[in-house]
Design an enzyme around this catalytic site. Structure first.
Site, mmCIF file in Angstrom:
data_model
loop_
_atom_site.group_PDB
_atom_site.id
_atom_site.type_symbol
_atom_site.label_atom_id
_atom_site.label_comp_id
_atom_site.label_asym_id
_atom_site.label_seq_id
_atom_site.Cartn_x
_atom_site.Cartn_y
_atom_site.Cartn_z
ATOM 1 N N ASP A 1 4.622 5.403 1.651
ATOM 2 C CA ASP A 1 4.610 4.411 0.410
ATOM 3 C C ASP A 1 4.887 3.215 0.619
ATOM 4 O O ASP A 1 6.203 2.745 0.827
ATOM 5 C CB ASP A 1 5.260 5.300 -0.768
ATOM 6 C CG ASP A 1 4.615 6.504 -0.924
ATOM 7 O OD1 ASP A 1 4.066 7.175 -0.365
ATOM 8 O OD2 ASP A 1 4.961 7.041 -2.248
ATOM 9 N N LYS A 21 -0.800 3.584 -5.830
ATOM 10 C CA LYS A 21 0.226 4.185 -6.644
ATOM 11 C C LYS A 21 0.607 2.974 -7.571
ATOM 12 O O LYS A 21 0.776 1.602 -7.373
ATOM 13 C CB LYS A 21 1.213 4.464 -5.483
ATOM 14 C CG LYS A 21 2.392 4.829 -6.263
ATOM 15 C CD LYS A 21 3.555 5.446 -5.044
ATOM 16 C CE LYS A 21 5.018 5.378 -5.545
ATOM 17 N NZ LYS A 21 6.053 5.932 -4.181
ATOM 18 N N LYS A 78 -1.712 7.970 -7.282
ATOM 19 C CA LYS A 78 -0.224 8.462 -7.860
ATOM 20 C C LYS A 78 0.272 7.485 -9.086
ATOM 21 O O LYS A 78 0.810 6.234 -8.466
ATOM 22 C CB LYS A 78 0.420 8.277 -6.460
ATOM 23 C CG LYS A 78 1.876 8.811 -6.639
ATOM 24 C CD LYS A 78 2.796 8.861 -5.490
ATOM 25 C CE LYS A 78 4.015 9.222 -5.489
ATOM 26 N NZ LYS A 78 5.210 9.122 -4.270
#
Lengths: 331, 480
Positions: A168, A231, A267
């Site tokens: 991430d 995300k 996400k």
């Protein structure tokens, strides 16, 4: 254009730029061209986006649909701990919870991943080997992203070497807001390369991008650069995940797949604490991006306390009565 | 792909509302029998008979008008304006308290989705009473002249598309300005008006201030033509509006008409496409398209036509058509067999004239009156579906290339109730809105209503305004 903190970094990174997928191959030929492309995406009317999520928020999800939604949401959780005080012991206990979220009910599905800082990826990997649960590690000088590219890439390689299946990363919001879109693009490309086989989730930190127009542009930028997921947030900045932001990102992945054939996941992370919130997100996924996104491969929740609420609601649905917080484990 | 996330039925319970087997007229504060042959009102989603409703004859209407006159001269007219306001506030609060009851009954009788009756119709109806309650003692400062006086008895005839909301649009300003009312609800949707009568009693509204006479066209004609009515307000079809104008011509009666529409929703190439698509859907498919200001003509700039139509079709594919009381229903039932026949007929004409008809794969329930959301592309301005009001979930798509062409096509209609503009360019919104001959122009949104905002039409969409300060003028002496 040079990097603010490390003027030599772009030269040190790979000079021939990776091309975005067709039909957008030439949009990164220059900063001006890339800017024109991103600013040529249809605008987002904030009032309209908010009223759309408000209407979808009234969907009434009951009985069998609710049971399905709760189990699906559990299987989409990236169970997260990102504290300075994290220890191997805490990560191991989180891993145990990830495998069997409700010890009293073995029919409860496991979560999708455990998300930790890179130095603890090895601990998580060891605890999760053979379970099918992924190890996600935040990298690239998370959460601010303020480090030289060399440091960020080293951070990524270290996490991958420690066993992370998913990385991430955070984008350089300073560069994005200053209009240096190609810098942001190049950095994502470089990180993606450093990831090797690991999946790349690109954190836009929408709370710092502020406008929904920016969210749409950053989403396209990250997808064109090769991100596997987009995300919303690090969870360290408020506001984190909101429904209008998620709506715009879901529209982006939907449109991107229609144009390029490539599917990208979404996400939302940070601030989703209740089953009700999670179900609202799933309704959004279902009706905006489409049912093809309704799986942990394409949609995740970055969360920690959400899981316990999902478990309590799951128990309520199965037993007909509410238990208390002592019936789920504290993390 | 089969849908993994199948929403389970989420029906709103109808046990909250007691539908009586039969209803009388509401005259002088009492429920009384009508002298005409009673008629049945059905649930358009199932064709189940809900109740039998009295039909008012000329004599019944006369009794109602006399009660209204009496209440006007003896009680409501002389009452302190602040006290009139108190009654209106009380009615508004009761509407809120009994909101669920009204919403369920509205969906049962009209066929509209409970999501809309619950989130739009009933809250807006209450808002209209709150808003006008505030005006009751402030009319001297409304800028409508010194000491504005009420007209007397208002005869009001309302349509079936928003039964309670149209009642609120009519009754609230009439009462706030000191008039009394004889109201005729539509024949297919009388039930919420009769529940409203109960609220009037609950609020201790003096007898005769509000009278409700149910019935068909003849009852409406009796209300409009009654000699002692000072003011006629009508919302409905242009055809009926025309005959009312004829009947009222040459009398002392004041008249406001809110009639049909064929609104243009103009989408420029720099529009926020996703929100525009949402606005198009909301504009023409909400309330099954039974909306006089529905955006039934989509004018889309040629350069984004294909993109917009593709998005629109995908979005329409996600609309949920089904039982009106299910909380997840987006599109409910067509209000009557008669209306369904008209929608079918015009759609067939559209196809025969050469337009391209598109409908999503969509299962219709076996019983009841249903019509799937429908989009016609390749529509020419000469086609009937581009000119006639369909009053159903049918969208006609036309294209344009320049702003001038957009304005010319948008104004090329006998109606002029509303219009929409979609563009991210503020200056274009103002420039185009200035040239549109429509009573309401929405920018980057559609079908938004508020009691503070006047509503009404140009040309054959009628005259007079409802809502806002302008709406008060229609009920005050010397103020128009």
């Amino acid at each position: 254009m040079t990097h603010v903190l490390d003027p030599d970094a772009p030269a040190a990174a790979n000079p021939p730029r990776r091309e975005p997928p067709a039909p957008y191959r030439d949009v990164t030929r220059s900063d001006a061209a890339f800017r024109a492309f991103l600013h040529g995406l249809p605008g987002v009317d904030q009032v309209g986006a908010e009223s759309r999520v408000a209407v979808l928020g009234t969907r009434s999800i009951k009985t069998t649909a609710k049971a399905w939604a709760i189990d699906t949401a559990i299987s989409m959780v990236d169970l997260t701990t990102l504290e300075g005080a994290d220890t191997p012991g805490r990560v191991r206990s989180l891993a145990a919870k990830a495998r069997r979220p409700d010890p009293g009910d073995p029919t409860t599905p496991p979560v999708a991943a455990v998300c930790v800082y890179g130095d603890l990826a090895g601990v998580a990997k060891e605890a999760l080997t053979g379970t099918g649960i992924s190890v996600a590690a935040v990298a690239t000088a998370f959460p601010s992203g303020r480090a030289s590219r060399a440091v960020k890439l080293a951070d990524v390689r270290d996490a991958v070497a420690n066993g992370a299946d998913e990385i991430d990363m955070v984008i350089d919001r300073g560069a994005f807001l200053a209009g240096r879109h190609l810098d942001v693009f190049d950095e994502i490309v470089a990180v993606k390369e450093a990831c090797g086989d690991a999946h790349l989730k690109v954190i836009l930190e929408t709370g710092e991008l502020v406008t929904l127009d920016n969210v749409r542009r950053a989403s396209w930028l990250a997808m064109l650069a090769g991100g596997d997921f987009i995300k919303t947030s690090t969870g360290k900045v408020s506001p984190a995940a909101t429904l209008p932001v998620c709506l715009v990102m879901l529209e982006a992945v939907r449109d991107f797949r229609a144009a390029t054939g490539r599917q990208v996941g979404v996400k939302p992370a940070g601030g989703i604490r209740t089953t009700k919130d999670a179900i609202k997100h799933l309704v959004l996924v279902n009706e905006v991006a489409g049912p093809e996104w309704l799986s942990p491969d394409w949609f995740r929740f970055g969360a920690s306390s959400l899981l316990n609420d999902l478990l309590l609601q799951r128990q309520k649905l199965r037993t007909g009565h509410y238990s208390g917080p002592d019936h789920v484990s504290v993390d | 792909m089969t849908n993994l996330f199948e929403y389970a039925p989420a029906p709103e319970s109808r046990s909250i509302v007691d539908v009586a087997p039969s209803y009388g007229l509401f005259v002088d504060g009492e429920f009384v029998d009508g002298s005409g042959t009673p008629f049945k009102t059905v649930n358009p989603a199932t064709e189940e008979v809900l109740s039998e409703v009295a039909s008012a004859t000329d004599a019944d209407v006369d009794r109602a008008v006399r009660a209204a006159r009496r209440a006007f001269t003896r009680v409501w007219g002389p009452m302190r304006p602040a006290d009139r306001g108190k009654y209106l506030f009380r009615i508004a609060r009761l509407l809120q308290e009994r909101a669920r009851e009204f919403a369920v009954l509205e969906s049962l009788d009209n066929g509209k989705p409970i999501r809309e009756s619950r989130d739009v119709d009933v809250p807006l109806a209450a808002a209209h009473f709150f808003y006008h309650a505030g005006w009751a003692d402030k009319l001297d400062w409304a800028g409508l002249g010194p000491g504005p006086r009420p007209l007397g008895v208002a005869g009001q005839v309302i349509p079936w598309n928003f039964p309670l909301l149209m009642l609120a649009w009519k009754v609230a300003p009439a009462l706030a300005t000191g008039n009394t009312v004889v109201l005729k609800p539509a024949e297919t949707t009388p039930l919420t008006a009769l529940l409203f009568a109960e609220v009037c009693r609950q609020a201790d509204l003096p007898p005769g201030v509000v009278n409700i006479v149910t019935g068909a066209g003849d009852t409406g004609r009796a209300v409009v033509e009654h000699e002692d009515v000072d003011k006629v307000a009508f919302t409905g079809s242009t055809e009926v509006g025309r005959s009312i104008a004829r009947a009222v011509a040459g009398t002392r009666k004041r008249l406001t008409l809110e009639l049909g529409g064929k609104a243009a929703n103009i989408v420029f190439d720099d529009a926020p496409i996703d929100q525009a698509v949402e606005g198009i859907v909301q504009g023409v498919f909400s309330n099954q398209g039974h909306v006089c200001c529905a955006g039934s003509r989509l004018l889309v700039q040629e350069s984004v036509h294909d993109e917009v139509i593709a998005s629109l079709q995908r979005r329409i594919g996600t609309l949920r058509l089904g039982h009106p009381l299910d909380k997840n229903t987006d599109i409910g039932a067509i209000n009557s067999a008669e209306q369904l026949a008209r929608i079918r007929e015009l759609s067939e004409v559209g196809e025969a004239e050469g337009a391209n008809r598109w409908q999503p794969a969509c299962e219709l329930p076996e019983r009841g009156f249903w019509f799937p959301p429908t989009v016609f592309t390749d529509v020419s301005p000469a086609h009937r579906i581009a000119r006639d009001e369909v009053f159903g979930p049918v969208l006609s798509v036309l294209t344009f290339r320049t702003p001038d062409e957009a304005v010319a096509k948008a104004n090329n209609t006998t109606y002029g109730l509303s219009a929409g503009i979609w563009t991210e360019k503020g200056s274009r919104i103002l420039a185009v809105a200035d040239r549109l001959r429509a009573g309401v122009v929405w920018a980057n949104t559609f079908n938004q209503f508020d009691p503070t905002s006047p509503f009404g039409g140009y040309k054959q969409s009628g005259y007079g305004r409802e809502g806002g300060r302008h709406g008060l003028a229609a009920y005050l002496e010397g103020a128009q």
